[in-house]
Each structure stands twice: as structure tokens, then as C-alpha cells.
Design an enzyme around this catalytic site. Structure first.
Site, short mmCIF file in Angstrom:
data_model
loop_
_atom_site.label_atom_id
_atom_site.label_comp_id
_atom_site.label_asym_id
_atom_site.label_seq_id
_atom_site.Cartn_x
_atom_site.Cartn_y
_atom_site.Cartn_z
N ASN A 169 -5.69 -3.35 6.64
CA ASN A 169 -5.82 -3.58 8.09
C ASN A 169 -7.16 -3.10 8.63
OD1 ASN A 169 -3.47 -4.94 8.42
ND2 ASN A 169 -2.26 -3.15 9.01
N GLU A 228 0.87 -1.19 0.00
CA GLU A 228 0.00 0.00 0.00
C GLU A 228 0.91 1.24 0.00
OE1 GLU A 228 -4.04 -1.26 2.37
OE2 GLU A 228 -2.28 -0.93 3.60
N1 CAA Z 1 9.27 -15.70 5.10
C1 CAA Z 1 9.64 -15.90 3.82
N2 CAA Z 1 9.17 -16.90 3.06
C2 CAA Z 1 8.29 -17.73 3.62
C3 CAA Z 1 7.85 -17.59 4.96
C4 CAA Z 1 8.39 -16.52 5.71
N3 CAA Z 1 8.02 -16.29 6.96
N4 CAA Z 1 6.98 -18.58 5.23
C5 CAA Z 1 6.87 -19.33 4.11
N5 CAA Z 1 7.65 -18.79 3.16
C6 CAA Z 1 7.83 -19.31 1.80
C7 CAA Z 1 8.36 -20.72 1.79
O1 CAA Z 1 9.78 -20.73 1.80
C8 CAA Z 1 7.82 -21.23 0.47
O2 CAA Z 1 8.64 -20.77 -0.58
P1 CAA Z 1 8.88 -21.68 -1.86
O3 CAA Z 1 7.53 -21.89 -2.50
O4 CAA Z 1 9.80 -20.81 -2.68
O5 CAA Z 1 9.52 -22.93 -1.38
C9 CAA Z 1 6.47 -20.52 0.32
O6 CAA Z 1 6.52 -19.39 1.23
C10 CAA Z 1 5.31 -21.37 0.69
O7 CAA Z 1 5.54 -21.81 2.01
P2 CAA Z 1 4.81 -23.00 2.69
O8 CAA Z 1 4.48 -24.04 1.64
O9 CAA Z 1 5.57 -23.45 3.89
O10 CAA Z 1 3.50 -22.37 3.30
P3 CAA Z 1 2.24 -21.73 2.61
O11 CAA Z 1 1.96 -22.29 1.29
O12 CAA Z 1 1.20 -21.74 3.68
O13 CAA Z 1 2.64 -20.20 2.39
C11 CAA Z 1 2.43 -18.05 3.35
C12 CAA Z 1 3.12 -19.41 3.44
C13 CAA Z 1 2.83 -17.33 2.09
C14 CAA Z 1 2.93 -17.27 4.57
C15 CAA Z 1 0.88 -18.26 3.38
O14 CAA Z 1 0.53 -19.08 4.45
C16 CAA Z 1 0.11 -16.96 3.48
O15 CAA Z 1 -0.10 -16.25 2.50
N6 CAA Z 1 -0.38 -16.62 4.71
C17 CAA Z 1 -1.15 -15.42 4.94
C18 CAA Z 1 -0.21 -14.27 5.16
C19 CAA Z 1 -0.95 -12.97 5.35
O16 CAA Z 1 -2.17 -12.88 5.36
N7 CAA Z 1 -0.16 -11.90 5.53
C20 CAA Z 1 -0.69 -10.59 5.80
C21 CAA Z 1 -0.53 -10.31 7.28
S1 CAA Z 1 -1.18 -8.74 7.72
C22 CAA Z 1 0.05 -7.68 7.39
O17 CAA Z 1 1.14 -8.02 7.00
C23 CAA Z 1 -0.25 -6.23 7.58
C24 CAA Z 1 -0.02 -5.64 8.89
O18 CAA Z 1 0.21 -4.42 8.92
C25 CAA Z 1 -0.14 -6.39 10.18
#
Ligand code: CAA
Ligand code: NAD
Length: 295
Positions: free
Chosen positions: A192, A154
Site C-alpha cells: 500500500n 503480508e
Molecule cells: N471475488 C472472488 N473471485 C473473483 C472476484 C471477486 N470479487 N472477481 C473475480 N473473481 C474470480 C472469478 O470468479 C474468476 O474465477 P475463475 O477463473 O475461477 O472463473 C477469476 O476471478 C477471474 O475473473 P474475471 O475473468 O471476471 O476477471 P479478471 O480476469 O479481471 O480477474 C481479478 C479479476 C482477479 C480481480 C483481477 O482483475 C485483478 O487481479 N485485479 C486487481 C486486484 C488488485 O490489485 N487487488 C489488490 C487491491 S489493494 C488491496 O487489497 C490492499 C489494501 O489494503 C487496500
């Protein structure tokens, strides 16, 4: 402006991800931390991610080396002087952020872009720490967690942000391979404002014993196709950050849906900050989620 030198202040969850993405995009990056221990931990997180990418065969060791050569850690604001863009990613606390922007005002080059990654605070509120001529270059640049995986940023404009600043920031977001949306400088911006009440409601459900932590998460994950359930996501964001954000939003809107539930406050008071501290709704083994903990 073609942004080539980037300074990131804070190398925690968000700052490390922002520094990582900017270094991968070919920028020269300086990441500034508060002390040596946090800097070492933050840089290790970035290098660990690059090592995993090499192990998985996603990048070559040469590519990894080139990224690493783009990244430098520092404990001094003075080292940020050459930067075209400075992104603040320190804890969600206005006083701390004002002190940081005052330091940036002292060291930044004239015309440098000054951005906050705040989740909920007003970007314009950072203005008093800056000389008036810097205000057209002040904006919000709100990344999502985990930064390397989440494709949205954003871009937040205050009433003083110039068109040139917005277009420079949009180009930078594109250079990172991400998508920018323009958001107003209103509490919680777009995402958010909608996401936090949902996460707080899930905490209220757990507090009221609606169901177990695992079943609330599984319900929303499998029932709604979310990548993570809400309590898992709250641990992921950081329960301390959740509490600070909800305080700002409740203060701004006065609506009960933004109020931090007592359970959230109790977990934070007990040092259960979520993934970053090793326990929250779940126990964490480093980056890996283990079993749900008693509430
Ligand atoms: N950091 C970096 N990479 C990560 C990671 C992390 N913490 N966690 C997982 N990954 C990567 C993995 O290495 C993997 O990469 P490859 O495909 O290259 O191997 C990929 O993500 C997929 O990982 P997983 O298969 O283990 O897990 P997943 O398919 O569940 O994906 C995720 C992980 C992308 C975190 C997914 O669960 C997701 O999108 N979760 C929701 C996240 C979300 O909603 N974020 C917004 C939060 S709110 C915010 O940020 C705003 C605020 O101001 C508070
Ligand atoms: P964090 O606690 O993981 O990291 C903050 C880091 O800032 C810490 O490592 C701390 O040592 C460092 N720091 C404190 N004072 C400093 C100083 N003066 N100079 C340099 N470093 C300093 O927090 P986070 O989750 O990365 O959040 C940072 C900001 O990003 C907050 O404003 C938060 O609201 C926002 N944000 C968080 C998320 C999230 O999901 N956690 C998502 C988007 C935005």
C-alpha cells in the site's frame, strides 16, 4: 502450532474472503459480524462464490458441502474462544479496532494468535488493548482483495512479535495456498505504500479533467498490462477504505502524494463508496461494473 480453528471478525469484503479461504483449507472457521443483516450478507457472498465454483464444474457438490460444514457465523465474541488464530477485518478505524482487540483479549485462549488485516494502521497500536503477555502473539496478516484470487499475504511483525508467531503465520499462509512476505510495521507496509499514491494520483487526474474515467482506466490497463485500471481498482477496494488509508498515510508521512483528493472525499460524503455501495466512479450491478458515473 498447526492452526485448525480460525476466528474472523468482520464479514465484509475482506473478512468474507479470509473466512472462505480458511474454510476451503480445512480449518474450522467462526466469522463474527456486528449484526444479523451484515452476517447474512457476508455469508451469502461466500456461499455464492462456492455455488459458482460448483456451477463452473471447478468443485464437486460434496466438496462444497464439506467447505460449508467448516464455516459458522456468529454475533458473539464468546464463540471465538476455541480459536487458534483470530483475524480482525473490521473497518479501518483505530478506535473500533481497539474495542475489538479488547474483546479478543477477554475471550481468546492463552497463546492464541491475534492478527489485524489493517491496510495502514500500525499493528503495534492495537497492543494497548491486550494484556502484555499476549504481545508476542500479535501480528499483522494483510490479505489482498479479492482474497480468494490474490496470492499474497503480508505478515507484519511488531517489535514484540515472536519468531514462533511469524513461523506459525507463514505456515498458515502456506496452508491457504498463498505466498507470505514479511513486512515492517510501517504505514502501508510494502504494497500500500506504493499502490495508494498511484490510486490517489489517478483520482487527482480525474479531478483535474485529464481524461474520462474510462480512458484513464483503459490507459493504465492496456498501456501497462494491469488487470484493472486505477479508478476501477479504487471502486473495488472501497472509496471509504481508500480515504481512511490515505488519512493514516498522510498523517504518517506528511507528503502531498498521500493526501486524499477532494474528489475522493466528495464521493465518500455522497455515499458513493464504490462496488460495495453500488456506485463510485462507476455504477455497479452487484459484483459487475457498469458505466462510469458523472463526477
Ligand atoms: N471475488 C472472488 N473471485 C473473483 C472476484 C471477486 N470479487 N472477481 C473475480 N473473481 C474470480 C472469478 O470468479 C474468476 O474465477 P475463475 O477463473 O475461477 O472463473 C477469476 O476471478 C477471474 O475473473 P474475471 O475473468 O471476471 O476477471 P479478471 O480476469 O479481471 O480477474 C481479478 C479479476 C482477479 C480481480 C483481477 O482483475 C485483478 O487481479 N485485479 C486487481 C486486484 C488488485 O490489485 N487487488 C489488490 C487491491 S489493494 C488491496 O487489497 C490492499 C489494501 O489494503 C487496500
Ligand atoms: P468492509 O466495510 O467491507 O467490512 C467491514 C465489516 O466489519 C462490515 O461488514 C462491518 O459490519 C463489520 N464490523 C464492524 N464492526 C464490527 C464488530 N465489532 N464485530 C464484527 N464485525 C464488525 O471493509 P473491508 O474492505 O473488508 O476492510 C476491512 C479491513 O481490511 C480494513 O482494516 C481495511 O483497511 C482492510 N483491507 C481492505 C482491503 C480492501 O481492498 N477493501 C484490502 C486489504 C485490507
Amino acid at each position: 502450532m498447526d492452526i485448525q480453528r480460525v476466528g474472523v471478525i468482520g464479514c465484509g469484503l475482506m473478512g468474507s474472503g479470509i473466512a472462505q479461504c480458511a474454510a476451503e483449507a480445512g480449518c474450522q472457521v467462526w466469522v463474527k459480524e456486528a449484526n444479523e443483516a451484515f452476517l447474512t450478507k457476508g455469508l451469502a457472498r461466500i456461499h455464492g462464490a462456492w455455488d459458482r465454483a460448483v456451477t463452473k464444474g471447478k468443485v464437486t457438490p460434496e466438496q462444497r458441502q464439506a467447505w460449508a460444514a467448516n464455516l459458522q457465523g456468529t454475533l458473539s465474541f464468546d464463540d471465538l474462544a476455541p480459536c487458534d488464530l483470530l483475524v480482525e477485518a473490521i473497518p479501518e478505524n483505530l478506535d473500533l479496532k481497539l474495542r475489538t482487540f479488547a474483546e479478543l483479549d477477554r475471550v481468546a485462549a492463552p497463546g492464541a494468535l491475534l492478527c489485524s488485516n489493517t491496510s495502514s494502521l500500525s499493528v503495534a497500536q492495537m497492543g494497548p488493548a491486550l494484556a502484555p503477555e499476549r504481545l508476542p502473539r500479535l501480528a499483522g496478516l494483510h490479505f489482498f482483495n479479492p482474497v480468494p484470487m490474490m496470492p499474497l499475504v503480508e505478515v507484519i511483525r511488531t517489535l514484540a512479535t515472536s519468531e514462533e508467531t511469524l513461523s506459525d503465520l507463514r505456515a498458515f499462509v502456506q496452508k491457504l495456498g498463498k505466498t507470505a512476505v514479511l513486512a515492517p510495521d510501517a504505514p502501508g507496509f510494502i504494497v500500500n505504500r506504493l499502490l495508494i499514491p498511484y490510486l490517489l494520483d489517478a483520482i487527482r487526474c480525474a479531478e483535474q479533467g485529464l481524461s474520462s474515467v474510462e480512458d484513464i482506466d483503459t490507459g493504465m490497463k492496456l498501456g501497462c498490462g494491469h488487470p484493472m485500471g486505477p479508478l476501477h481498482l479504487a471502486d473495488f477496494v472501497g472509496l471509504d477504505t481508500m480515504q481512511s488509508v490515505s488519512e493514516v498515510l498522510f498523517d504518517a508521512f506528511g507528503e502531498p502524494r498521500f493526501k486524499a483528493p477532494s474528489l475522493l472525499r466528495q464521493l465518500v460524503a455522497a455515499g458513493r463508496f464504490g462496488r460495495k455501495s453500488g456506485s463510485g466512479f462507476y455504477r455497479w450491478e452487484g459484483e459487475k461494473r457498469a458505466e462510469a458515473l458523472p463526477l
